[in-house]
Design a protein around this motif. Structure first.
Motif, mmCIF file in Angstrom:
data_model
loop_
_atom_site.group_PDB
_atom_site.id
_atom_site.type_symbol
_atom_site.label_atom_id
_atom_site.label_comp_id
_atom_site.label_asym_id
_atom_site.label_seq_id
_atom_site.Cartn_x
_atom_site.Cartn_y
_atom_site.Cartn_z
ATOM 1 N N TRP A 121 -25.287 18.177 -16.157
ATOM 2 C CA TRP A 121 -24.246 17.616 -17.019
ATOM 3 C C TRP A 121 -24.710 16.312 -17.667
ATOM 4 N N ASP A 122 -24.268 16.095 -18.879
ATOM 5 C CA ASP A 122 -24.285 14.754 -19.455
ATOM 6 C C ASP A 122 -22.978 14.127 -18.991
ATOM 7 N N THR A 123 -23.052 13.389 -17.909
ATOM 8 C CA THR A 123 -21.837 12.860 -17.287
ATOM 9 C C THR A 123 -21.212 11.714 -18.078
ATOM 10 N N ASN A 162 -19.445 13.735 -21.205
ATOM 11 C CA ASN A 162 -18.364 14.600 -20.719
ATOM 12 C C ASN A 162 -17.487 13.920 -19.672
ATOM 13 N N LYS A 163 -17.503 12.606 -19.657
ATOM 14 C CA LYS A 163 -16.800 11.852 -18.626
ATOM 15 C C LYS A 163 -15.317 12.215 -18.535
ATOM 16 N N LEU A 165 -14.702 15.840 -17.281
ATOM 17 C CA LEU A 165 -15.007 15.969 -15.864
ATOM 18 C C LEU A 165 -13.985 15.250 -14.991
ATOM 19 N N ILE A 203 -21.264 17.516 -8.807
ATOM 20 C CA ILE A 203 -21.669 17.714 -10.196
ATOM 21 C C ILE A 203 -23.170 17.955 -10.269
ATOM 22 N N VAL A 233 -26.599 17.673 -11.815
ATOM 23 C CA VAL A 233 -27.152 16.672 -12.733
ATOM 24 C C VAL A 233 -28.677 16.670 -12.717
ATOM 25 N N MET A 246 -27.185 9.379 -15.433
ATOM 26 C CA MET A 246 -26.293 10.497 -15.125
ATOM 27 C C MET A 246 -25.642 10.331 -13.754
ATOM 28 N N ALA A 257 -21.751 10.132 -13.082
ATOM 29 C CA ALA A 257 -21.092 11.002 -12.112
ATOM 30 C C ALA A 257 -20.130 10.213 -11.231
ATOM 31 N N THR A 266 -16.810 9.705 -12.812
ATOM 32 C CA THR A 266 -15.927 10.872 -12.941
ATOM 33 C C THR A 266 -15.042 11.059 -11.719
ATOM 34 N N ILE A 316 -23.221 14.575 -6.011
ATOM 35 C CA ILE A 316 -24.017 15.128 -7.091
ATOM 36 C C ILE A 316 -24.882 16.231 -6.485
#
Length: 237
Positions: free
Chosen positions: A105-107, A110-111, A114, A130, A132, A138, A142, A145, A150
């Motif tokens: 994920w691009d945390t 996409n915060k 997520l 998540i 990653v 990242m 995470a 979020t 992770i």
């Protein structure tokens, strides 16, 4: 101690290739746990090409260790997880047509998405992880979020390790150290095998869990499932 969660997708792939119920997915899940496996992982995809959504429901009564369901949090997946309430849900940003997971994920980007998904799982007492890439940015994202853990995407490490490049583990070590500092748990998975798991584990501080499927099932064809599960447990200890 690092827990071993066995991904049984490949068992479902083999079953589906002939129809019927051989090999029996539920029996394999039971046997893996009886052999010492400390968790069962599945990754149902929308096309149900291996694990079917019904499998996910059926496994709930069989998995008495940790039950980890991976997937892209599309509405159908979210509904499935909320109905089953597994021990852990691992969020993976794979495309519908992906052969296997191929990126984290691009945390940061996409915060908000997520955060919304994770808060719903948290309200239902489901641990969240998540998927990653080994990038410190990242890991920090995470944490923002609200995820509990992770899962480090380890394909790059495995590929370089096979070439003799031991330095490939360094980004993973740094990310694990950062996660520890941020009080977020560390899992890992993808292309980990009997060849590289001991070295990886020794270099990842606070590694809580590894999820291994393709390599473990492939190795079991040669060595036997009970032997392979216990070989992983030995190396992780």
């Amino acid at each position: 101690m690092t827990k071993l969660s066995v991904n049984i997708n490949k068992i479902a792939t083999l079953r589906n290739s002939r129809g019927g119920n051989t090999p029996n997915l539920l029996k394999v899940a039971k046997d893996v746990q009886d052999f010492g496996g400390e968790g069962i992982t599945i990754h149902p995809r929308p096309d149900e090409r291996h694990i079917r959504y019904q499998d996910a429901h059926d496994l709930k009564s069989v998995v008495h260790t940790e039950y980890n369901i991976e997937g892209n949090p599309i509405p159908e997946f979210i509904e499935l997880v909320l109905n089953i309430k597994p021990t852990q849900v691992t969020l993976v940003p794979d495309a519908v047509d992906a052969i296997t997971s191929n990126s984290g994920w691009d945390t940061v980007k996409n915060k908000e998405f997520l955060q919304e998904v994770i808060s719903e799982f948290n309200r239902n007492d489901i641990r969240t992880s998540i998927f990653v890439d080994p990038l410190e940015k990242m890991i920090e994202g995470a944490k923002e979020t609200g995820a509990d853990r992770i899962e480090l995407y380890t394909e790059a490490f495995a590929s370089e390790y096979a070439k003799g490049n031991l330095e490939a583990v360094k980004p993973y070590t740094k990310c694990a150290q950062l996660a520890n500092d941020l009080n977020i748990g560390v899992n890992a998975g993808h292309d980990l095998s009997l060849d590289n798991i001991k070295f990886f584990k020794e270099n990842i501080p606070g590694l809580l869990e590894v999820s291994i499927g393709h390599a473990l099932i492939s190795e079991s064809i040669y060595l036997g499932l009970e032997n392979v599960v216990n070989m992983y447990l030995h190396k992780l200890k």
